[in-house]
Design a protein around this motif. Sequence first.
Motif, PDB file in Angstrom:
ATOM      1  N   GLU A  53     -26.903 -46.378 -49.732  1.00 26.33           N
ATOM      2  CA  GLU A  53     -25.662 -47.012 -50.184  1.00 26.33           C
ATOM      3  C   GLU A  53     -24.446 -46.316 -49.562  1.00 26.33           C
ATOM      4  N   ASN A  54     -24.539 -45.011 -49.398  1.00 27.26           N
ATOM      5  CA  ASN A  54     -23.425 -44.228 -48.865  1.00 27.26           C
ATOM      6  C   ASN A  54     -23.419 -44.110 -47.349  1.00 27.26           C
ATOM      7  N   HIS A  55     -24.499 -44.529 -46.696  1.00 37.34           N
ATOM      8  CA  HIS A  55     -24.619 -44.444 -45.239  1.00 37.34           C
ATOM      9  C   HIS A  55     -25.112 -45.775 -44.684  1.00 37.34           C
ATOM     10  N   PRO A  56     -24.247 -46.797 -44.692  1.00 35.28           N
ATOM     11  CA  PRO A  56     -24.681 -48.111 -44.194  1.00 35.28           C
ATOM     12  C   PRO A  56     -25.140 -48.028 -42.745  1.00 35.28           C
ATOM     13  N   GLU A  57     -26.180 -48.764 -42.436  1.00 34.79           N
ATOM     14  CA  GLU A  57     -26.761 -48.760 -41.093  1.00 34.79           C
ATOM     15  C   GLU A  57     -25.789 -49.303 -40.060  1.00 34.79           C
ATOM     16  N   SER A  58     -24.953 -50.248 -40.453  1.00 30.76           N
ATOM     17  CA  SER A  58     -24.064 -50.910 -39.508  1.00 30.76           C
ATOM     18  C   SER A  58     -23.045 -49.969 -38.872  1.00 30.76           C
TER      19      SER A  58
END
Length: 155
Positions: A53-58
């Motif tokens: 949640e805190n490190h979006p892949e995008s």
Amino acid sequence: MPWNKHDYPVSMKNLEPRIRHKAIEIANALLEDGYEEGRAIPIATAKAEEWGENHPESQNSNANSSSGKKSAPRQSSSTERRHSEPVASSKSHDNIHVVPTDSGWAIKEEGKPSYQSTFDTKAEAVDAAKALSHKQNIRAIIHNQDGQIASSIKS
């Protein structure tokens, strides 16, 4: 037994691959710290989902595709590698679990020997856990009848 991307707990099979890899990494660290498998797996799963949640892949894929070049792998700083610190802290005991009992279902706080509340059905227990999770801003980890983790809820 350390896990890897080909051999991991069944409860992690439905996680997005990058979240699953993080969960495996965290679970292995917890095992090294002396946690039992049954406790390491739900903690690692919850923390990996929180990490996702805190490190979006995008963020990373957009940075690489906008220039047309792939950037060199970034060395992670010590603060990014400290995933095991929050997991092992007292904060990790804030999770609640919906677990089967001999007579129905219960909500149990991590690290506590007794049930917080009991219910006749899983649906009632899950509804109460959702409300508690939202009210206290904590994660609720839902188990199946056999004790395996089915899902987790973070409000």
